[in-house]
Design a protein around this motif. Sequence first.
Motif, mmCIF file in Angstrom:
data_model
loop_
_atom_site.group_PDB
_atom_site.id
_atom_site.type_symbol
_atom_site.label_atom_id
_atom_site.label_comp_id
_atom_site.label_asym_id
_atom_site.label_seq_id
_atom_site.Cartn_x
_atom_site.Cartn_y
_atom_site.Cartn_z
ATOM 1 N N SER A 394 0.837 -1.200 0.000
ATOM 2 C CA SER A 394 0.000 0.000 0.000
ATOM 3 C C SER A 394 0.871 1.249 0.000
ATOM 4 C CB SER A 394 -0.918 -0.012 1.231
ATOM 5 O OG SER A 394 -1.613 1.204 1.363
ATOM 6 N N TRP A 395 0.346 2.331 -0.657
ATOM 7 C CA TRP A 395 1.058 3.612 -0.655
ATOM 8 C C TRP A 395 1.023 4.251 0.729
ATOM 9 C CZ3 TRP A 395 4.290 4.504 -4.285
ATOM 10 C CH2 TRP A 395 4.073 4.080 -5.575
ATOM 11 N N ASN A 396 0.040 3.851 1.524
ATOM 12 C CA ASN A 396 -0.089 4.405 2.872
ATOM 13 C C ASN A 396 0.858 3.666 3.806
ATOM 14 O OD1 ASN A 396 -0.838 5.600 5.254
ATOM 15 N ND2 ASN A 396 -2.925 4.767 5.275
ATOM 16 N N LEU A 397 1.994 4.281 4.096
ATOM 17 C CA LEU A 397 3.008 3.629 4.932
ATOM 18 C C LEU A 397 2.577 3.504 6.385
ATOM 19 C CD1 LEU A 397 6.272 5.278 3.547
ATOM 20 C CD2 LEU A 397 5.276 3.091 2.922
ATOM 21 N N LEU A 398 1.590 4.281 6.788
ATOM 22 C CA LEU A 398 1.108 4.219 8.173
ATOM 23 C C LEU A 398 0.161 3.042 8.385
ATOM 24 C CD1 LEU A 398 0.420 8.011 8.788
ATOM 25 C CD2 LEU A 398 2.403 6.698 9.534
ATOM 26 N N ASN A 399 -0.290 2.441 7.302
ATOM 27 C CA ASN A 399 -1.200 1.306 7.402
ATOM 28 C C ASN A 399 -0.410 0.021 7.630
ATOM 29 O OD1 ASN A 399 -3.296 -0.476 7.292
ATOM 30 N ND2 ASN A 399 -3.759 -0.173 5.112
ATOM 31 N N LYS A 400 -0.259 -0.361 8.896
ATOM 32 C CA LYS A 400 0.526 -1.539 9.258
ATOM 33 C C LYS A 400 -0.256 -2.838 9.068
ATOM 34 C CE LYS A 400 3.383 0.949 12.585
ATOM 35 N NZ LYS A 400 3.814 1.062 13.999
ATOM 36 N N LYS A 401 -1.571 -2.726 8.822
ATOM 37 C CA LYS A 401 -2.421 -3.906 8.668
ATOM 38 C C LYS A 401 -2.847 -4.091 7.215
ATOM 39 C CE LYS A 401 -4.203 -3.548 13.386
ATOM 40 N NZ LYS A 401 -5.406 -3.407 14.219
ATOM 41 N N SER A 402 -1.965 -3.745 6.305
ATOM 42 C CA SER A 402 -2.291 -3.820 4.882
ATOM 43 C C SER A 402 -2.426 -5.250 4.373
ATOM 44 C CB SER A 402 -1.235 -3.078 4.063
ATOM 45 O OG SER A 402 0.056 -3.606 4.325
ATOM 46 N N THR A 403 -1.951 -6.251 5.152
ATOM 47 C CA THR A 403 -2.035 -7.656 4.706
ATOM 48 C C THR A 403 -3.320 -8.345 5.164
ATOM 49 O OG1 THR A 403 -0.805 -8.365 6.680
ATOM 50 C CG2 THR A 403 0.479 -7.920 4.690
ATOM 51 N N ILE A 404 -4.136 -7.656 5.975
ATOM 52 C CA ILE A 404 -5.327 -8.284 6.568
ATOM 53 C C ILE A 404 -6.308 -8.776 5.499
ATOM 54 C CG2 ILE A 404 -7.446 -7.771 7.879
ATOM 55 C CD1 ILE A 404 -5.769 -6.231 9.831
ATOM 56 N N LYS A 405 -6.484 -8.009 4.447
ATOM 57 C CA LYS A 405 -7.494 -8.361 3.442
ATOM 58 C C LYS A 405 -7.059 -9.514 2.528
ATOM 59 C CE LYS A 405 -6.159 -4.763 0.106
ATOM 60 N NZ LYS A 405 -6.680 -3.624 -0.683
ATOM 61 N N TYR A 406 -5.819 -10.017 2.697
ATOM 62 C CA TYR A 406 -5.335 -11.132 1.883
ATOM 63 C C TYR A 406 -5.279 -12.414 2.705
ATOM 64 C CZ TYR A 406 -3.816 -7.272 -1.065
ATOM 65 O OH TYR A 406 -3.783 -6.134 -1.819
ATOM 66 N N LYS A 407 -5.527 -13.534 2.045
ATOM 67 C CA LYS A 407 -5.426 -14.835 2.718
ATOM 68 C C LYS A 407 -4.802 -15.867 1.784
ATOM 69 C CE LYS A 407 -10.193 -16.363 1.772
ATOM 70 N NZ LYS A 407 -10.595 -15.221 0.957
ATOM 71 N N LYS A 408 -4.346 -16.973 2.362
ATOM 72 C CA LYS A 408 -3.678 -18.025 1.596
ATOM 73 C C LYS A 408 -4.606 -18.580 0.522
ATOM 74 C CE LYS A 408 -1.098 -22.329 2.204
ATOM 75 N NZ LYS A 408 -0.669 -23.370 3.159
ATOM 76 N N GLY A 409 -4.097 -18.688 -0.712
ATOM 77 C CA GLY A 409 -4.873 -19.211 -1.825
ATOM 78 C C GLY A 409 -5.495 -18.149 -2.710
ATOM 79 N N ASP A 410 -5.456 -16.886 -2.270
ATOM 80 C CA ASP A 410 -6.023 -15.791 -3.068
ATOM 81 C C ASP A 410 -5.248 -15.585 -4.361
ATOM 82 O OD1 ASP A 410 -7.951 -15.321 -1.217
ATOM 83 O OD2 ASP A 410 -7.107 -13.452 -0.430
ATOM 84 N N LEU A 411 -5.981 -15.314 -5.447
ATOM 85 C CA LEU A 411 -5.360 -14.972 -6.725
ATOM 86 C C LEU A 411 -5.369 -13.445 -6.841
ATOM 87 C CD1 LEU A 411 -4.246 -16.169 -9.425
ATOM 88 C CD2 LEU A 411 -6.549 -15.884 -10.356
ATOM 89 N N ILE A 412 -4.184 -12.852 -6.890
ATOM 90 C CA ILE A 412 -4.076 -11.394 -6.891
ATOM 91 C C ILE A 412 -3.204 -10.906 -8.049
ATOM 92 C CG2 ILE A 412 -4.460 -11.134 -4.400
ATOM 93 C CD1 ILE A 412 -1.442 -10.941 -4.034
ATOM 94 N N ARG A 413 -3.410 -9.647 -8.421
ATOM 95 C CA ARG A 413 -2.602 -9.018 -9.460
ATOM 96 C C ARG A 413 -1.423 -8.287 -8.808
ATOM 97 N NH1 ARG A 413 -5.058 -4.919 -11.590
ATOM 98 N NH2 ARG A 413 -4.001 -4.876 -13.619
ATOM 99 N N SER A 414 -0.277 -8.323 -9.484
ATOM 100 C CA SER A 414 0.911 -7.637 -8.970
ATOM 101 C C SER A 414 1.823 -7.261 -10.129
ATOM 102 C CB SER A 414 1.663 -8.525 -7.979
ATOM 103 O OG SER A 414 2.154 -9.675 -8.631
ATOM 104 N N ILE A 415 2.793 -6.412 -9.841
ATOM 105 C CA ILE A 415 3.768 -5.968 -10.841
ATOM 106 C C ILE A 415 5.154 -6.472 -10.463
ATOM 107 C CG2 ILE A 415 5.001 -3.905 -11.667
ATOM 108 C CD1 ILE A 415 2.380 -2.470 -11.839
#
Length: 511
Positions: A394-415
């Motif tokens: 996340s661009w928001n560096l203050l957001n320490k819980k940015s991984t909460i919305k992801y879970k094992k097995g999720d298919l996600i887009r990345s660069i």
Amino acid sequence: MLKKFREIFKKSFKKININPSSLLKGHIISINKEFVFIDVGLKSLAVISTEEFSKKNKIKIGDKINFILDCVDNGFGETMLSYEKVKYDKEWLFLENALKNSISMFGYINGKIKGGYNVELNNIKAFLPGSLVDIKPIKDITHLEGKKLEFKIIKLDKKRNNIVVSRKSVIKLKYNIVKKKPIKLIKKGMIVKGVVKNLTDYGAFINIGGLDGLLHITDMSWKRINHPSDIINIGDEIVLKIIKFDNLNKRISLGLKQRFIDPWNNIMIRYPKGFVTKGRVSNLTNYGCFVEIEEGIEGLVHISEMEWKKKKKKLFKFIKINKQIDVMILNIDMKKRRISLGIKQCKINPWKNFLNIKKIKCCIKVVVKSITDFGIFVGLFNGIDGLIHLSDISWNLLNKKSTIKYKKGDLIRSIILQVDVKRERISLGIKQLNIDNFNKFLTIYKKNNFIYCKCLSISKKKIKINLGNKLIGYLNNNLNSINFIKFKIKKLIKLNFIKIRSKRILILSLI
């Protein structure tokens, strides 16, 4: 009557030595799973643990056995005996006799310690210094461990339970048995014929025209062997070279490998770094495998150089002794005579292949494999993994819980951000898929520009300002001098943009 009983009782003790550590003969009265009860002529039966009697020393009721007295009364009215101490004393007497009469003993090397090795002599531990293992210094003694070997006792100290033994003395004694014959004709470098007379774990004794010489195991072959019987047998007639002759001590050292050209000569020319060749798997260890690339030349394929991706448990499934495999020369150490080989280098590097197929800043879909405190590990094709670092979620560096919305097995887009082939690492990012609102803000507003914005929250310590597009700013003025009536939640106010603080924080002030 009482006086007579006292006299009889005292006389019975005079016949029996009841001092601790005295030797007593006893009758076995009873045996159960935990204890053996013995009558040694004292006022009560003595007790001894059944664990002191091994399976070899089977006992039965009625047996007469010698014991050492530990104590007459242990505080519970029991007389304590020891059978182990009797055996221990017998063993020590045997060791003392062996030292006195220079008798050699058989034992087993069963472990390495500082300065030498542990040796077991008739269930008693002894110390074998590293310098007394053999006539020649030996770095690796794995071929000797667990074998029945002959030793000489050179030091005994019962009080300190210290026993020092020497295997070198035994070898020297055998080596010195040379028949008296004319030896003026013998010279260093001579080629002679001999018959294998005897084999030992450290070499072979060869008869050369009535004289006995030693062919040490290290002088038999340029390649590593575990035992002399691997290449020669008793009665074999072989051609040897005299590599050392000690006329004073009547010792002859023979060499078999010295008759042949050292295969290590010009090895750097024959096998340059990066050269791929075929080899035979000669040995497997828990840290890798040894591969023979030609007669007398072996190299080590470390476990880390076997496969690009497979786990350690699966590495040895495709490698078996005597199997022909392709290996690459990684390094040659001429001084130590060591070659480092690689198997995985003969195959396609999946990280290099990934970089050829996918380019940097390319958008790909990945599967979440695991989530950690520092980021997300994702699975890529060809069985390799990549990392989306916490700072790239996340661009928001203050957001320490940015991984909460992801879970094992999720298919996600990345660069794809970076591919490090040497370190076998691939870095990816999620935030790079979206516009950086912070940089967008800085392209629109410069320092000391006026901004119309809304108050997000008010506290005693700070006032948060909503700048839109999920951007947060903070008021820089002294809070004690601010009239809080002016600030109402969601009320539009005019502020001055003055500076940027670390961690992408925007600082504002009142006009």
